[in-house]
Design a protein around this motif. Structure first.
Motif, mmCIF file in Angstrom:
data_model
loop_
_atom_site.group_PDB
_atom_site.id
_atom_site.type_symbol
_atom_site.label_atom_id
_atom_site.label_comp_id
_atom_site.label_asym_id
_atom_site.label_seq_id
_atom_site.Cartn_x
_atom_site.Cartn_y
_atom_site.Cartn_z
ATOM 1 N N VAL A 1 48.313 44.208 50.224
ATOM 2 C CA VAL A 1 48.274 42.946 49.690
ATOM 3 C C VAL A 1 47.509 42.987 48.361
ATOM 4 O O VAL A 1 46.482 43.540 48.446
ATOM 5 C CB VAL A 1 47.599 41.785 50.716
ATOM 6 N N PHE A 2 47.916 42.059 47.665
ATOM 7 C CA PHE A 2 46.863 41.948 46.239
ATOM 8 C C PHE A 2 46.841 40.493 46.087
ATOM 9 O O PHE A 2 47.708 39.393 46.238
ATOM 10 C CB PHE A 2 47.706 42.281 45.112
ATOM 11 N N GLY A 3 45.544 39.887 45.805
ATOM 12 C CA GLY A 3 45.197 38.622 45.702
ATOM 13 C C GLY A 3 44.518 37.969 44.332
ATOM 14 O O GLY A 3 43.647 38.884 44.009
ATOM 15 N N LEU A 4 44.753 37.162 43.763
ATOM 16 C CA LEU A 4 44.055 36.274 42.583
ATOM 17 C C LEU A 4 43.646 34.934 43.227
ATOM 18 O O LEU A 4 44.601 34.080 43.410
ATOM 19 C CB LEU A 4 44.658 36.494 41.356
ATOM 20 N N THR A 5 42.708 34.633 43.014
ATOM 21 C CA THR A 5 42.149 33.177 43.629
ATOM 22 C C THR A 5 41.404 32.505 42.457
ATOM 23 O O THR A 5 40.298 33.317 41.922
ATOM 24 C CB THR A 5 41.024 33.028 44.885
ATOM 25 N N LEU A 6 41.652 31.362 41.730
ATOM 26 C CA LEU A 6 40.869 30.721 40.928
ATOM 27 C C LEU A 6 40.407 29.617 41.501
ATOM 28 O O LEU A 6 40.993 28.811 42.066
ATOM 29 C CB LEU A 6 41.613 30.375 39.674
ATOM 30 N N ALA B 1 35.327 30.274 39.036
ATOM 31 C CA ALA B 1 35.397 31.767 39.476
ATOM 32 C C ALA B 1 36.638 32.149 39.679
ATOM 33 O O ALA B 1 37.700 31.567 40.159
ATOM 34 C CB ALA B 1 34.602 31.595 41.011
ATOM 35 N N VAL B 2 36.948 33.633 39.341
ATOM 36 C CA VAL B 2 38.252 34.046 39.582
ATOM 37 C C VAL B 2 38.002 35.386 40.396
ATOM 38 O O VAL B 2 37.172 36.149 40.111
ATOM 39 C CB VAL B 2 38.884 34.766 38.188
ATOM 40 N N ASP B 3 38.520 35.502 41.481
ATOM 41 C CA ASP B 3 38.491 36.424 42.464
ATOM 42 C C ASP B 3 39.842 37.144 42.354
ATOM 43 O O ASP B 3 41.035 36.711 42.501
ATOM 44 C CB ASP B 3 38.536 36.024 43.910
ATOM 45 N N VAL B 4 39.320 38.477 42.174
ATOM 46 C CA VAL B 4 40.625 39.470 42.048
ATOM 47 C C VAL B 4 40.269 40.252 43.365
ATOM 48 O O VAL B 4 39.377 41.052 43.465
ATOM 49 C CB VAL B 4 41.002 40.366 41.007
ATOM 50 N N TRP B 5 41.271 40.305 44.365
ATOM 51 C CA TRP B 5 40.973 41.004 45.648
ATOM 52 C C TRP B 5 42.270 41.907 46.347
ATOM 53 O O TRP B 5 43.210 41.631 45.802
ATOM 54 C CB TRP B 5 40.435 39.809 46.576
ATOM 55 N N ASP B 6 41.824 42.558 47.193
ATOM 56 C CA ASP B 6 42.717 43.430 47.940
ATOM 57 C C ASP B 6 42.176 43.746 49.409
ATOM 58 O O ASP B 6 41.061 43.466 49.532
ATOM 59 C CB ASP B 6 43.046 44.693 47.240
ATOM 60 N N ARG B 7 43.050 44.435 50.086
ATOM 61 C CA ARG B 7 42.632 44.935 51.632
ATOM 62 C C ARG B 7 42.797 46.171 51.641
ATOM 63 O O ARG B 7 42.901 46.762 52.615
ATOM 64 C CB ARG B 7 43.322 43.782 52.408
ATOM 65 N N GLY B 8 42.320 47.097 50.669
ATOM 66 C CA GLY B 8 42.240 48.539 50.641
ATOM 67 C C GLY B 8 41.280 48.827 51.236
ATOM 68 O O GLY B 8 40.350 48.399 51.866
ATOM 69 N N LYS B 9 40.958 50.319 51.076
ATOM 70 C CA LYS B 9 40.060 51.118 51.350
ATOM 71 C C LYS B 9 38.668 50.724 51.028
ATOM 72 O O LYS B 9 37.640 51.154 51.623
ATOM 73 C CB LYS B 9 40.234 52.576 51.323
ATOM 74 N N ILE C 1 39.580 27.459 26.768
ATOM 75 C CA ILE C 1 40.635 28.085 27.413
ATOM 76 C C ILE C 1 40.934 27.657 28.482
ATOM 77 O O ILE C 1 39.969 27.657 29.286
ATOM 78 C CB ILE C 1 40.570 29.780 27.173
ATOM 79 N N SER C 2 42.243 27.436 28.972
ATOM 80 C CA SER C 2 42.611 26.945 30.311
ATOM 81 C C SER C 2 42.755 28.597 31.139
ATOM 82 O O SER C 2 43.551 29.248 30.720
ATOM 83 C CB SER C 2 44.039 26.620 30.292
ATOM 84 N N LEU C 3 41.776 28.596 31.947
ATOM 85 C CA LEU C 3 41.681 29.865 32.793
ATOM 86 C C LEU C 3 42.937 30.111 33.594
ATOM 87 O O LEU C 3 43.266 30.991 34.169
ATOM 88 C CB LEU C 3 40.397 29.758 33.594
ATOM 89 N N ASN C 4 43.779 28.908 34.016
ATOM 90 C CA ASN C 4 44.644 28.843 34.909
ATOM 91 C C ASN C 4 45.909 29.735 34.337
ATOM 92 O O ASN C 4 46.481 30.563 34.886
ATOM 93 C CB ASN C 4 45.340 27.430 35.330
ATOM 94 N N GLU C 5 46.042 29.449 32.997
ATOM 95 C CA GLU C 5 46.886 29.877 32.224
ATOM 96 C C GLU C 5 46.851 31.674 32.071
ATOM 97 O O GLU C 5 47.680 32.186 32.473
ATOM 98 C CB GLU C 5 47.296 29.233 30.957
ATOM 99 N N ILE C 6 45.721 31.930 31.702
ATOM 100 C CA ILE C 6 45.550 33.426 31.558
ATOM 101 C C ILE C 6 45.787 34.013 32.685
ATOM 102 O O ILE C 6 46.286 35.141 32.876
ATOM 103 C CB ILE C 6 43.912 33.503 31.120
ATOM 104 N N CYS C 7 45.307 33.492 34.031
ATOM 105 C CA CYS C 7 45.419 33.962 35.464
ATOM 106 C C CYS C 7 46.887 34.227 35.467
ATOM 107 O O CYS C 7 47.169 35.225 36.001
ATOM 108 C CB CYS C 7 44.558 33.297 36.400
ATOM 109 N N CYS D 1 34.595 36.908 38.693
ATOM 110 C CA CYS D 1 34.027 36.754 37.479
ATOM 111 C C CYS D 1 33.751 35.182 37.493
ATOM 112 O O CYS D 1 34.523 34.395 38.083
ATOM 113 C CB CYS D 1 35.294 36.921 36.351
ATOM 114 N N ILE D 2 32.546 34.817 37.034
ATOM 115 C CA ILE D 2 32.070 33.557 37.144
ATOM 116 C C ILE D 2 31.714 33.195 35.582
ATOM 117 O O ILE D 2 30.882 33.797 34.843
ATOM 118 C CB ILE D 2 30.910 33.128 38.185
ATOM 119 N N PHE D 3 32.215 31.922 35.272
ATOM 120 C CA PHE D 3 32.088 31.456 34.031
ATOM 121 C C PHE D 3 31.734 29.697 33.921
ATOM 122 O O PHE D 3 32.084 29.105 35.023
ATOM 123 C CB PHE D 3 33.396 31.348 33.068
#
Length: 157
Positions: free
Chosen positions: A69-74, A82-90, A7-13, A150-152
């Motif tokens: 802010v909400f972020g997703l980095t592949l 690695a897929v990072d799902v991140w924010d700058r919340g509490k 699977i292309s992780l880019n597309e799923i993200c 998440c790391i694959f």
């Protein structure tokens, strides 16, 4: 056991963020995406990946919106992706960080009726990630960055 395919992780993200885009922007969140053009492939189950990302993105919206802010980095990480799902919340204090993946474990604010967390999302995400031979981890510094990664293992195209 879940069936795995290449699977292309880019597309799923991209699809996952697109599903939440209206909600993200309606909450006034700035969306920061870093998804490379070059396809990054893994052996995975598409439905499981979508479930994991949906859990992580909805948690970020629910608990991290106060950071604006909400972020997703592949990204590539050695032989892995690695897929990072991140924010700058509490964020999540250190005492809770090891336990957030436990079934039915919720933070105090998740018990607030405004949030209504079941304590299952992260537990399910961890089990699905591990069923695909991956791993998931959390790092959190309140109001700086809370990041689920998440790391694959990457597979060649």
């Amino acid at each position: 056991e879940i069936p795995l395919s290449k699977i292309s992780l880019n597309e799923i993200c991209r699809q996952s963020v697109l599903e939440f885009y209206e909600l993200l922007t309606s909450r006034g969140l700035r969306v920061e995406l870093e998804i490379p053009e070059r396809p990054l492939y893994i052996l995975a189950n598409e439905h499981a990946l979508q479930r994991i990302l949906n859990n992580l993105i909805s948690n970020s919206i629910r608990y991290g919106s106060d950071g604006g802010v909400f972020g997703l980095t592949l990204r590539e990480e050695g032989e892995s992706v690695a897929v990072d799902v991140w924010d700058r919340g509490k964020g999540i204090t250190e005492v809770h960080q090891d336990r957030v993946f436990e079934r039915l474990y919720t933070l105090d604010d998740a018990r607030n009726p405004q949030f209504q967390g079941s304590g299952l999302g992260l537990s399910i995400s961890k089990r699905l990630t591990e069923a695909m031979k991956g791993s998931i981890r959390l790092t959190s510094t309140p109001f700086e960055k809370t990041k689920f990664t998440c790391i694959f293992k990457q597979v060649p195209y």
